[in-house]
Design a protein around this motif. Structure first.
Motif, PDB file in Angstrom:
ATOM      1  N   ASP A 132       0.811  -1.217   0.000  1.00  8.19           N
ATOM      2  CA  ASP A 132       0.000   0.000   0.000  1.00  8.19           C
ATOM      3  C   ASP A 132       0.845   1.268   0.000  1.00  8.19           C
ATOM      4  O   ASP A 132       0.326   2.362   0.260  1.00  8.19           O
ATOM      5  N   MET A 133       2.134   1.139  -0.239  1.00  6.87           N
ATOM      6  CA  MET A 133       3.017   2.302  -0.241  1.00  6.87           C
ATOM      7  C   MET A 133       3.410   2.646  -1.673  1.00  6.87           C
ATOM      8  O   MET A 133       3.693   1.769  -2.481  1.00  6.87           O
ATOM      9  N   ASP A 134       3.435   3.953  -1.938  1.00  6.11           N
ATOM     10  CA  ASP A 134       3.867   4.470  -3.237  1.00  6.11           C
ATOM     11  C   ASP A 134       5.016   5.434  -2.994  1.00  6.11           C
ATOM     12  O   ASP A 134       4.916   6.336  -2.163  1.00  6.11           O
ATOM     13  N   ILE A 135       6.128   5.228  -3.702  1.00 11.02           N
ATOM     14  CA  ILE A 135       7.304   6.055  -3.470  1.00 11.02           C
ATOM     15  C   ILE A 135       7.012   7.520  -3.748  1.00 11.02           C
ATOM     16  O   ILE A 135       7.532   8.418  -3.067  1.00 11.02           O
ATOM     17  N   ASN A 136       6.144   7.781  -4.730  1.00 13.97           N
ATOM     18  CA  ASN A 136       5.793   9.173  -5.024  1.00 13.97           C
ATOM     19  C   ASN A 136       5.010   9.794  -3.870  1.00 13.97           C
ATOM     20  O   ASN A 136       5.243  10.955  -3.492  1.00 13.97           O
ATOM     21  N   LYS A 137       4.115   8.989  -3.277  1.00 15.22           N
ATOM     22  CA  LYS A 137       3.359   9.490  -2.132  1.00 15.22           C
ATOM     23  C   LYS A 137       4.269   9.708  -0.931  1.00 15.22           C
ATOM     24  O   LYS A 137       4.074  10.651  -0.156  1.00 15.22           O
ATOM     25  N   VAL A 138       5.265   8.827  -0.773  1.00 17.29           N
ATOM     26  CA  VAL A 138       6.207   8.994   0.329  1.00 17.29           C
ATOM     27  C   VAL A 138       6.999  10.276   0.163  1.00 17.29           C
ATOM     28  O   VAL A 138       7.208  11.036   1.118  1.00 17.29           O
ATOM     29  N   GLU A 140       6.031  12.958  -1.453  1.00 13.34           N
ATOM     30  CA  GLU A 140       5.126  14.076  -1.188  1.00 13.34           C
ATOM     31  C   GLU A 140       4.912  14.268   0.309  1.00 13.34           C
ATOM     32  O   GLU A 140       4.880  15.399   0.811  1.00 13.34           O
ATOM     33  N   LEU A 141       4.781  13.143   1.026  1.00  9.00           N
ATOM     34  CA  LEU A 141       4.579  13.225   2.462  1.00  9.00           C
ATOM     35  C   LEU A 141       5.788  13.849   3.151  1.00  9.00           C
ATOM     36  O   LEU A 141       5.647  14.719   4.028  1.00  9.00           O
ATOM     37  N   ASP A 144       5.797  17.529   2.525  1.00 12.24           N
ATOM     38  CA  ASP A 144       4.819  18.201   3.377  1.00 12.24           C
ATOM     39  C   ASP A 144       5.328  18.334   4.806  1.00 12.24           C
ATOM     40  O   ASP A 144       5.145  19.384   5.452  1.00 12.24           O
ATOM     41  N   ILE A 145       5.972  17.282   5.305  1.00 10.37           N
ATOM     42  CA  ILE A 145       6.500  17.336   6.673  1.00 10.37           C
ATOM     43  C   ILE A 145       7.572  18.415   6.789  1.00 10.37           C
ATOM     44  O   ILE A 145       7.593  19.205   7.748  1.00 10.37           O
ATOM     45  N   THR A 146       8.464  18.485   5.800  1.00 10.45           N
ATOM     46  CA  THR A 146       9.512  19.510   5.814  1.00 10.45           C
ATOM     47  C   THR A 146       8.912  20.910   5.759  1.00 10.45           C
ATOM     48  O   THR A 146       9.333  21.816   6.493  1.00 10.45           O
ATOM     49  N   GLU A 147       7.901  21.087   4.925  1.00  8.03           N
ATOM     50  CA  GLU A 147       7.263  22.396   4.810  1.00  8.03           C
ATOM     51  C   GLU A 147       6.584  22.799   6.114  1.00  8.03           C
ATOM     52  O   GLU A 147       6.691  23.948   6.561  1.00  8.03           O
ATOM     53  N   GLN A 148       5.888  21.852   6.750  1.00  8.46           N
ATOM     54  CA  GLN A 148       5.226  22.146   8.014  1.00  8.46           C
ATOM     55  C   GLN A 148       6.233  22.463   9.115  1.00  8.46           C
ATOM     56  O   GLN A 148       5.985  23.313   9.981  1.00  8.46           O
TER      57      GLN A 148
END
Length: 234
Positions: A132-138, A140-141, A144-148
């Motif tokens: 259920d893991m996608d490298i592209n989604k990882v 992006e996540l 997002d964490i770095t931006e937050q």
């Protein structure tokens, strides 16, 4: 003739009945554990045979020594038997070595197979975990964490900044003003020190407590008073 009749009755060919022992069934292949156990049992038998042959060799050697030159024929026969026993012992040693090598090979193959099976299970488990893991989604996540985190740092900096002070204050100007204040304080201290020294009265010796005579005194009294004054001054 009789064989052809039987073949016609059972609808079979002659060659099938002429095969050697067609009723024998193929023996089931043993498992690695069964083969290892069987090899170990055979090894025990060969070890016992080794011990027996070694004892017989020693017996034949003692027999040859016993007869010696007294009964040369019996001594030679004992040595011949000893020679045959030594050959059998050498063959048994070779067979035992072969069995040990084969057993160790099977044990290693079994261990390797178990390791490969475990690695296969681990690979399938990892594949299922990543299903259920996608490298592209990882990616992006993580973005997002770095931006937050950057936003949180900016908020913390804004909250901790003192309120009421402008950001346009020149740090060099403040340092220059501080130096002027320190120099002014130093000048004031020097000025106060000079004034204190100027206004301070000269230190004069204390007035002697002895009352001077009002009437003319004798020469001895004057010398006595003069000596007292000198002692007091010194």
């Amino acid at each position: 003739m009789h064989l052809q009749v039987i073949c016609e009755l059972y609808k079979t060919s002659v060659c099938e009945h002429t095969r050697p022992f067609p009723w024998w069934k193929k023996e089931k292949d043993p498992s690695p554990e069964e083969a290892i156990q069987k090899l170990r049992e055979t090894e025990k038998i060969l070890v016992k045979k080794q011990e027996f042959l070694e004892q017989k060799i020693q017996q034949e050697l003692q027999t040859a020594k016993k007869h010696g030159t007294k009964n040369k024929r019996a001594a030679l026969q004992a040595l011949r038997r000893k020679k045959r026993l030594e050959q059998q012992l050498a063959q048994t040693d070779g067979t035992l070595s072969t069995l040990e090598f084969q057993r160790e090979a099977i044990e290693n193959a079994t261990t390797n197979a178990e390791v490969l099976r475990t690695m296969g299970l681990a690979a399938r488990a990892m594949s299922k975990a990543h299903q259920d893991m996608d490298i592209n989604k990882v990616d992006e996540l993580m973005s997002d964490i770095t931006e937050q985190q950057e936003i949180a740092q900016q908020i913390s900096d804004a909250i901790s900044r003192p309120v009421g002070f402008g950001d346009d204050v020149d740090e060099d100007e403040l340092l220059e003003e501080l130096e002027e204040l320190e120099q002014e304080k130093l000048n004031q201290e020097l000025l106060n020190t000079g004034q204190d020294e100027a206004s301070a009265p000269a230190m004069l010796p204390d007035v002697p407590s002895t009352h001077l005579p009002t009437s003319p005194a004798s020469k001895a009294d004057e010398e006595k008073e003069l000596k007292q004054l000198v002692d007091w001054v010194s």
